[in-house]
Every structure is written in structure tokens, then in C-alpha cells.
Design a protein around this motif. Sequence first.
Motif, PDB file in Angstrom:
ATOM      1  N   GLY A 161       0.873  -1.181   0.000  1.00  0.00           N
ATOM      2  CA  GLY A 161       0.000   0.000   0.000  1.00  0.00           C
ATOM      3  C   GLY A 161       0.899   1.217   0.000  1.00  0.00           C
ATOM      4  O   GLY A 161       2.074   1.112   0.330  1.00  0.00           O
ATOM      5  N   PRO A 162       0.341   2.368  -0.348  1.00  0.00           N
ATOM      6  CA  PRO A 162       1.191   3.560  -0.452  1.00  0.00           C
ATOM      7  C   PRO A 162       1.940   3.868   0.838  1.00  0.00           C
ATOM      8  O   PRO A 162       3.008   4.461   0.819  1.00  0.00           O
ATOM      9  CB  PRO A 162       0.193   4.668  -0.779  1.00  0.00           C
ATOM     10  CG  PRO A 162      -0.952   3.975  -1.420  1.00  0.00           C
ATOM     11  CD  PRO A 162      -1.032   2.617  -0.780  1.00  0.00           C
ATOM     12  N   PHE A 163       1.382   3.456   1.985  1.00  0.00           N
ATOM     13  CA  PHE A 163       2.006   3.817   3.252  1.00  0.00           C
ATOM     14  C   PHE A 163       2.258   2.621   4.157  1.00  0.00           C
ATOM     15  O   PHE A 163       2.981   2.727   5.133  1.00  0.00           O
ATOM     16  CB  PHE A 163       1.139   4.839   3.991  1.00  0.00           C
ATOM     17  CG  PHE A 163       0.905   6.055   3.176  1.00  0.00           C
ATOM     18  CD1 PHE A 163       1.900   6.997   3.039  1.00  0.00           C
ATOM     19  CD2 PHE A 163      -0.275   6.229   2.488  1.00  0.00           C
ATOM     20  CE1 PHE A 163       1.707   8.103   2.245  1.00  0.00           C
ATOM     21  CE2 PHE A 163      -0.473   7.334   1.693  1.00  0.00           C
ATOM     22  CZ  PHE A 163       0.524   8.273   1.571  1.00  0.00           C
ATOM     23  N   ARG A 257      -9.168  -0.234   9.676  1.00  0.00           N
ATOM     24  CA  ARG A 257     -10.503  -0.308   9.067  1.00  0.00           C
ATOM     25  C   ARG A 257     -10.550   0.017   7.583  1.00  0.00           C
ATOM     26  O   ARG A 257     -11.354  -0.549   6.854  1.00  0.00           O
ATOM     27  CB  ARG A 257     -11.443   0.666   9.784  1.00  0.00           C
ATOM     28  CG  ARG A 257     -11.718   0.258  11.199  1.00  0.00           C
ATOM     29  CD  ARG A 257     -12.705   1.209  11.809  1.00  0.00           C
ATOM     30  NE  ARG A 257     -12.705   1.063  13.263  1.00  0.00           N
ATOM     31  CZ  ARG A 257     -13.278   1.921  14.085  1.00  0.00           C
ATOM     32  NH1 ARG A 257     -13.892   2.976  13.613  1.00  0.00           N
ATOM     33  NH2 ARG A 257     -13.228   1.727  15.382  1.00  0.00           N
ATOM     34  N   SER A 258      -9.760   0.970   7.150  1.00  0.00           N
ATOM     35  CA  SER A 258      -9.927   1.452   5.786  1.00  0.00           C
ATOM     36  C   SER A 258      -9.229   0.547   4.777  1.00  0.00           C
ATOM     37  O   SER A 258      -8.084   0.177   4.960  1.00  0.00           O
ATOM     38  CB  SER A 258      -9.336   2.858   5.665  1.00  0.00           C
ATOM     39  OG  SER A 258      -9.211   3.187   4.299  1.00  0.00           O
ATOM     40  N   PRO A 259      -9.937   0.204   3.689  1.00  0.00           N
ATOM     41  CA  PRO A 259      -9.271  -0.590   2.645  1.00  0.00           C
ATOM     42  C   PRO A 259      -8.103   0.154   2.011  1.00  0.00           C
ATOM     43  O   PRO A 259      -7.192  -0.470   1.463  1.00  0.00           O
ATOM     44  CB  PRO A 259     -10.383  -0.861   1.622  1.00  0.00           C
ATOM     45  CG  PRO A 259     -11.485   0.078   1.951  1.00  0.00           C
ATOM     46  CD  PRO A 259     -11.339   0.481   3.382  1.00  0.00           C
ATOM     47  N   LEU A 260      -8.120   1.463   2.088  1.00  0.00           N
ATOM     48  CA  LEU A 260      -7.043   2.246   1.468  1.00  0.00           C
ATOM     49  C   LEU A 260      -5.804   2.301   2.344  1.00  0.00           C
ATOM     50  O   LEU A 260      -4.687   2.389   1.840  1.00  0.00           O
ATOM     51  CB  LEU A 260      -7.506   3.689   1.246  1.00  0.00           C
ATOM     52  CG  LEU A 260      -8.409   3.974   0.074  1.00  0.00           C
ATOM     53  CD1 LEU A 260      -8.792   5.438   0.103  1.00  0.00           C
ATOM     54  CD2 LEU A 260      -7.697   3.637  -1.225  1.00  0.00           C
ATOM     55  N   THR A 261      -5.981   2.308   3.649  1.00  0.00           N
ATOM     56  CA  THR A 261      -4.862   2.674   4.519  1.00  0.00           C
ATOM     57  C   THR A 261      -4.575   1.660   5.619  1.00  0.00           C
ATOM     58  O   THR A 261      -3.709   1.912   6.459  1.00  0.00           O
ATOM     59  CB  THR A 261      -5.138   4.031   5.196  1.00  0.00           C
ATOM     60  OG1 THR A 261      -6.350   3.928   5.935  1.00  0.00           O
ATOM     61  CG2 THR A 261      -5.235   5.154   4.184  1.00  0.00           C
ATOM     62  N   ILE A 264      -1.274   1.245   8.027  1.00  0.00           N
ATOM     63  CA  ILE A 264      -0.426   2.432   8.126  1.00  0.00           C
ATOM     64  C   ILE A 264      -0.116   2.704   9.603  1.00  0.00           C
ATOM     65  O   ILE A 264      -0.957   2.512  10.480  1.00  0.00           O
ATOM     66  CB  ILE A 264      -1.118   3.647   7.484  1.00  0.00           C
ATOM     67  CG1 ILE A 264      -0.234   4.892   7.531  1.00  0.00           C
ATOM     68  CG2 ILE A 264      -2.434   3.946   8.140  1.00  0.00           C
ATOM     69  CD1 ILE A 264      -0.871   6.086   6.819  1.00  0.00           C
TER      70      ILE A 264
ATOM     71  N   ASP B 265      -9.598   9.032   1.750  1.00  0.00           N
ATOM     72  CA  ASP B 265     -10.105   7.972   2.614  1.00  0.00           C
ATOM     73  C   ASP B 265     -11.314   8.465   3.400  1.00  0.00           C
ATOM     74  O   ASP B 265     -11.280   9.525   4.020  1.00  0.00           O
ATOM     75  CB  ASP B 265      -9.018   7.507   3.588  1.00  0.00           C
ATOM     76  CG  ASP B 265      -9.503   6.324   4.405  1.00  0.00           C
ATOM     77  OD1 ASP B 265      -9.990   5.360   3.790  1.00  0.00           O
ATOM     78  OD2 ASP B 265      -9.437   6.376   5.649  1.00  0.00           O
ATOM     79  N   VAL B 267     -13.255   6.127   5.455  1.00  0.00           N
ATOM     80  CA  VAL B 267     -13.723   5.179   6.476  1.00  0.00           C
ATOM     81  C   VAL B 267     -12.709   4.850   7.566  1.00  0.00           C
ATOM     82  O   VAL B 267     -13.048   4.165   8.518  1.00  0.00           O
ATOM     83  CB  VAL B 267     -14.201   3.855   5.829  1.00  0.00           C
ATOM     84  CG1 VAL B 267     -15.352   4.112   4.894  1.00  0.00           C
ATOM     85  CG2 VAL B 267     -13.053   3.147   5.109  1.00  0.00           C
ATOM     86  N   GLY B 268     -11.490   5.286   7.451  1.00  0.00           N
ATOM     87  CA  GLY B 268     -10.485   4.880   8.429  1.00  0.00           C
ATOM     88  C   GLY B 268     -10.807   5.369   9.828  1.00  0.00           C
ATOM     89  O   GLY B 268     -11.357   6.451  10.021  1.00  0.00           O
ATOM     90  N   GLU B 278      -0.255   8.107  -3.897  1.00  0.00           N
ATOM     91  CA  GLU B 278       0.689   7.070  -4.327  1.00  0.00           C
ATOM     92  C   GLU B 278       2.001   7.721  -4.736  1.00  0.00           C
ATOM     93  O   GLU B 278       2.056   8.417  -5.737  1.00  0.00           O
ATOM     94  CB  GLU B 278       0.102   6.287  -5.506  1.00  0.00           C
ATOM     95  CG  GLU B 278       0.974   5.134  -5.970  1.00  0.00           C
ATOM     96  CD  GLU B 278       1.220   4.138  -4.846  1.00  0.00           C
ATOM     97  OE1 GLU B 278       2.315   4.212  -4.250  1.00  0.00           O
ATOM     98  OE2 GLU B 278       0.331   3.322  -4.550  1.00  0.00           O
ATOM     99  N   ARG B 280       4.888   5.838  -4.850  1.00  0.00           N
ATOM    100  CA  ARG B 280       5.814   4.791  -5.313  1.00  0.00           C
ATOM    101  C   ARG B 280       5.777   4.695  -6.844  1.00  0.00           C
ATOM    102  O   ARG B 280       4.854   5.164  -7.486  1.00  0.00           O
ATOM    103  CB  ARG B 280       5.408   3.441  -4.721  1.00  0.00           C
ATOM    104  CG  ARG B 280       5.418   3.433  -3.214  1.00  0.00           C
ATOM    105  CD  ARG B 280       4.825   2.159  -2.664  1.00  0.00           C
ATOM    106  NE  ARG B 280       3.414   2.020  -3.028  1.00  0.00           N
ATOM    107  CZ  ARG B 280       2.685   0.964  -2.736  1.00  0.00           C
ATOM    108  NH1 ARG B 280       3.220  -0.064  -2.106  1.00  0.00           N
ATOM    109  NH2 ARG B 280       1.421   0.903  -3.085  1.00  0.00           N
ATOM    110  N   TYR B 291      -0.809  -3.761  -9.367  1.00  0.00           N
ATOM    111  CA  TYR B 291      -1.024  -3.670  -7.927  1.00  0.00           C
ATOM    112  C   TYR B 291      -2.431  -3.151  -7.613  1.00  0.00           C
ATOM    113  O   TYR B 291      -3.143  -3.703  -6.768  1.00  0.00           O
ATOM    114  CB  TYR B 291       0.033  -2.755  -7.300  1.00  0.00           C
ATOM    115  CG  TYR B 291      -0.198  -2.501  -5.835  1.00  0.00           C
ATOM    116  CD1 TYR B 291       0.315  -3.370  -4.875  1.00  0.00           C
ATOM    117  CD2 TYR B 291      -0.952  -1.415  -5.417  1.00  0.00           C
ATOM    118  CE1 TYR B 291       0.075  -3.154  -3.533  1.00  0.00           C
ATOM    119  CE2 TYR B 291      -1.201  -1.191  -4.074  1.00  0.00           C
ATOM    120  CZ  TYR B 291      -0.677  -2.060  -3.140  1.00  0.00           C
ATOM    121  OH  TYR B 291      -0.917  -1.842  -1.821  1.00  0.00           O
ATOM    122  N   LEU B 296      -6.804  -3.068  -4.943  1.00  0.00           N
ATOM    123  CA  LEU B 296      -7.851  -2.047  -4.809  1.00  0.00           C
ATOM    124  C   LEU B 296      -8.964  -2.235  -5.831  1.00  0.00           C
ATOM    125  O   LEU B 296      -9.952  -1.505  -5.822  1.00  0.00           O
ATOM    126  CB  LEU B 296      -7.244  -0.644  -4.925  1.00  0.00           C
ATOM    127  CG  LEU B 296      -6.247  -0.299  -3.809  1.00  0.00           C
ATOM    128  CD1 LEU B 296      -5.562   1.028  -4.083  1.00  0.00           C
ATOM    129  CD2 LEU B 296      -6.936  -0.243  -2.446  1.00  0.00           C
TER     130      LEU B 296
END
Lengths: 309, 326
Positions: A161-163, A257-261, A264, B265, B267-268, B278, B280, B291, B296
Motif C-alpha cells: 500500500g502507499p504507506f 478499518r480502511s481498505p485504502l490505509t 499504516i 479515505d 472510512v479509516g 501514491e 511509489r 497492484y 484495490l
Amino acid sequence: MSRIPVVFDSDPGIDDFFAWMLLNSSDKYDIRAVTTVPGNNTLETVTRNARGIYRLFRMSGTRLAAGASTHMLKPVDVPPGAHGPTGLGTVELDPGDVKLDEKKAWDVIYEEAVKAKGELEIIAVGPLTNLGIAFFKYADLKKLVKRIVIMGGSTTQGNMGPFGEANICHDSHAADIVFKTGIPIVMVGLNALPPCAMEGDQMEELMPENINPEVKDVCLRIMQSRHYPLCDAVTVAAVLDENLAQWVDCYVDIETRSPLTTGITICDLAGSKDYFGGDGARQKCKVAITTDGKLYYDMFREMFKKYCW
Amino acid sequence: MSKIPVIIDCDPGHDDVFAIMLALASDKIDIKAITTTCGNSTVENTTQNALNVLNYFGRGDIPVAMGCADPMLFPLDRSAGKKVHGESGLEGPVFPTHNLKPVDMKAVDLIAKILRESEDKVVIAPLGPLCNIALLFICYPELKEKIAYITLMGGNTYGGNVTPSAEYNIWVDPESAYVVFEGGVPIIMHSINSTNMASVDDATVESWKQIDTKGGKLAVELMDFYTISSKARNKKTYNICDANAIAYIIDPSLYEILYTDVEVDLVGEHTRGRTVTELRTRANGMDLESYYQKYLHRHYRKNCGAVINADAEGFAKLVTESLKKL
């Protein structure tokens, strides 16, 4: 000075191999147990590697225990490539007659914590599943562990992931448990590693003439599969000599929780929580910002002298 | 050379005023309108602040339209804005009284009208939460093509400011930000991290005291307050972040841009409101497209130009020169 009792939790792993090698060469720590966790490869493979390393380093008296075969909420997902087919590149180490402890990793961690009467440190350089299980199972464990040193996370970029960084991403829930224990945590993340990059030929130059030939051969063959810093070894190096890194104290939260992060490690370097308040971590961790490559190379040179037999 | 038509959507805010001053002073920019949103303070306050600034500079000819009073899904949380910008959103300067009023039109409708009537494509510079711009995209998707690009202050490539993982403008209204970043319009993102790189130091602020113009005087009054609230956050230099979004229109060479994938984001537990950027070139041993498909379940896209480096000296010079012209 008495040596610090420590449990080394690891998923060997190319960089785990050198982290273990450094820790085993040190007079600062007394390795009470080595525990294995899936990450760089499956539990079965990393545990076989651990037995082989234990034999190669001629260890005795240290407990060696296998840990979880799955992560806390997710199955094991071994990333392709990073550590080669055997987890040590293509090297297969003979485990000899090295036996595993009858107890599982989390029980060994707890027993050693009780025995050490509050002095135990844990150095964890793989996913934090075993630690997550231990703290979940033994509610009083968080009062018994003096410090946890973690290779994981990043203050900047990740590798999953990016982080996200792999050790935290493999089991972000376990990481969340560990970072919420309130135990002092030392975190060495991906951001801190670049000054300690080392290639195989550079490593060979650091070895004395009379180094054990099998040790030398294994080190150099493992390094053939490695093209970026030995994350776990840098982490151990940074606690063997804390001058090796520059540190800051900051809150660290783990996103789950987040699918993106997810995975991290959110490091509050700007001090947002001190000023604006907010939820999450209530204890600051000691986080490595950067490291000193020269001290690291010197430490490797000294380390290899301990493997001449 | 004809001027670049620009709409400034803002929530003044001390740094917003620096942005407005850069635009007023520039002979490259034609300010078509200033629209306001909730953010640093209530929308009533930010609107009054915008009008006060335009009146102060004798630019009551620029239309001001009031926009959203609250973020898309939740009421405005004023606590952080108050700490940084004070109760009014612009504590410090005292402006003369005047009769300027906002136009009798919502911000989104004024922006739509300008886009519709403009022959050239228009640059939109959002300096606050993205409420009005999201509303624009939702209400008038056909007008997106009339936008040259969006140069916004908001988001983070690494750490945040209001939380360790989010920057204020996005954090206030992540849903609106999501609409904007997914909207398909080219975006230049001046993040909290890149604008930190362009922070001004005490020497620069001190030098403004010698500028005997209306701009110089206002800058000093703004900084008298802003430096205090910055120092309370242990800052040794001062990030007048919003001004970067306008400086980019005047001199893009001040900034190094990475065109990449940015998703907001929503929902985090800790990362809600983060602009996940991104940085990278490869990931998990794969190219980014593979990827993103695998993890995703979507394409890797370059929907945003993230500023990754800023020329602090050049920026400070531009601000100083602009103040002299006002």
C-alpha cells in the motif's frame, strides 16, 4: 552489567537472519527465547529456517518456539519474491537436531515475562501476531513487559500500500493491540533504513579471515537474493547502540478499518494531538527517523568476529 | 496576453487573505469571483472576512457569493479553526466598516454562471473545504469541461495537521473532497506537506514591516496573530498555505509536481480525510496498474498533480513583491 532478558520474535527471512546474528553476538542482551511467526514465509518454512539458524549459530539454552499459523483476523498471505522460495533466498539450512519448545510462542513469551519479573524486552521483527495473541490471552502481560522493539511501519512511504509496511499490514489488528498496550515501544520503520543499505560484496569486506566458513558461505549466499536494506538487522542494531538512529517521541496509531490505509502507522510527527487533541494512542513511542550507516557497518564488522570458530 | 480567469473559493482565514492578495496584485490573474465556504470559521464569518478584505483594497467590484454552511454529512466542527484563526476566522486586523454584500446567489450558482458564460476555461482555486466544488460537480457535471484546472490547498502526502493523518480542509468534509478528487478535472494539490516546505521565516515577516502599502500593513497585522497561533504549535516558520495555490497560477515553476493516484479515505478509524497519495513507482514487486487491480480492484490513474517540492525562497519573494504592489 547484567544482560537484558529478551524474547526475539521473528519470521526468518533474509533480514531476520542478520538481525538474529547481531542480537546473538551482543553482550547487551540475553536471548531467553526465539519465537517464530508467519510473514516472510509460512510458519512451517520460517520455523524450519529458525531451527537451521539456531544450529548454525551454535546456540544452546535459548528456547525456540513456533507461533501462530494464521494472523488474528486474516489468513497468512506470503508475498511472492521478497525472500525467495525458502525465505532465505534459495538457501536451505539444515535444522540438525534442534528441537522446538513444547509450548507455543505466546505461552513462552508470557512465561519468560513472568520469570524476568518486569525486566523482559521483546524484539519483534515480523508480523505482531504472536504478541497480539499473548496480550489478548494474558491480560496481565502488559504489566510485565518492560519494552517492545518493533521493526515495522513507516513515518513516510510504505512497501505494502502507499504507506503500509509489510509487518504491520500482514496483521494490523495484532499491531493495534500491541501499540495500545501502553508498554514503551521502539519503532524502526522503513523511513529510517536507507543509510544502512549494504550489498553482499560490502558485507564480505567486513568479514575477518578466520570467520567460520559455513557462516560466511550462508551469509553471502543469502545476500545474493537481497537488494535493499536489511530492515530487521537495522532495527536490532539501533537498540544495541541507540546512537545508531535519530529518534523522536510521538504518538503512533495503527489503522485497521480502511481498505485504502489499513496497516499504516500514523506517526504524529507534527504534534497534532498535543495541540488539537483527538482519539487513539495515549502513549508516545520512540520512533527512528534516520540511521547512521557507518556505525551499522562497524557493528557488522564486530559481529562477524564473534562467528570465528 | 490575456489574463487567466480565476475563481477563488475560500474560507478566510489568515492564509486565505495572503492568497487573495497575491491574486489581487498579479497582472496575470483576473479574479472572476470569490466564493466562500465554512471551514476556518462559519460561512457567515468567512463571507464577511472576504468582503472586508475586498473593501479594504477597493475591489468591491469582485462579486462574492456565500456557499455551504456545513460539510456534506456532518455539522461543522469549529474547534480546530478557532484555535488557529480565532473566533472570527480572521482575528487580528480591524477593517473599516462598509456596505458591501454578497451577491444574491449561492456560491455554486455563481461559479456555474461564470463557467457557463466564460469563453476561456476558468481556473478554480479552492482554499478551504471542498463543499462548494463538490456541489458544483454534482449539480452541473456538464460544466466540468469549462474548468481549466483546479489548484487547491488541501490534503497530505505524508503526515497531516489537524490529525496526525489528515489535513484540515479535507478532514472538515472528506465526502466533498472525494467527489472532487474523483471528478475527472485536473487537480494540482498543494498539501500541508508541500506548503510546509514553502513556510516563511521570521526574517521575511520582519521585512514586510518595511513595506509601506496597504498590502504590507495588512500582512503585518495578519502575521501578528498568525505567528502566535503557529508558535503555539511549536512552529518556527509560518505556513501561509493557501497562498501557494494562487502562487502556482502566477508561477508554476515554483513547484515540483508528481502526477499520480490520489484517493480520499472516508472510512479509516484514524485516516478518514487523508488524501492517500501514491508516491511509489512500483508496489509489492508489481507495476502500479497490476497492484491496483489486485488490491484495490480498480485502475491506477493519475488523477492529481501532487506538489512534492516547493521553492521557499521564490515563494517568499513572490509574496513580498505582491505586497509591495498593493
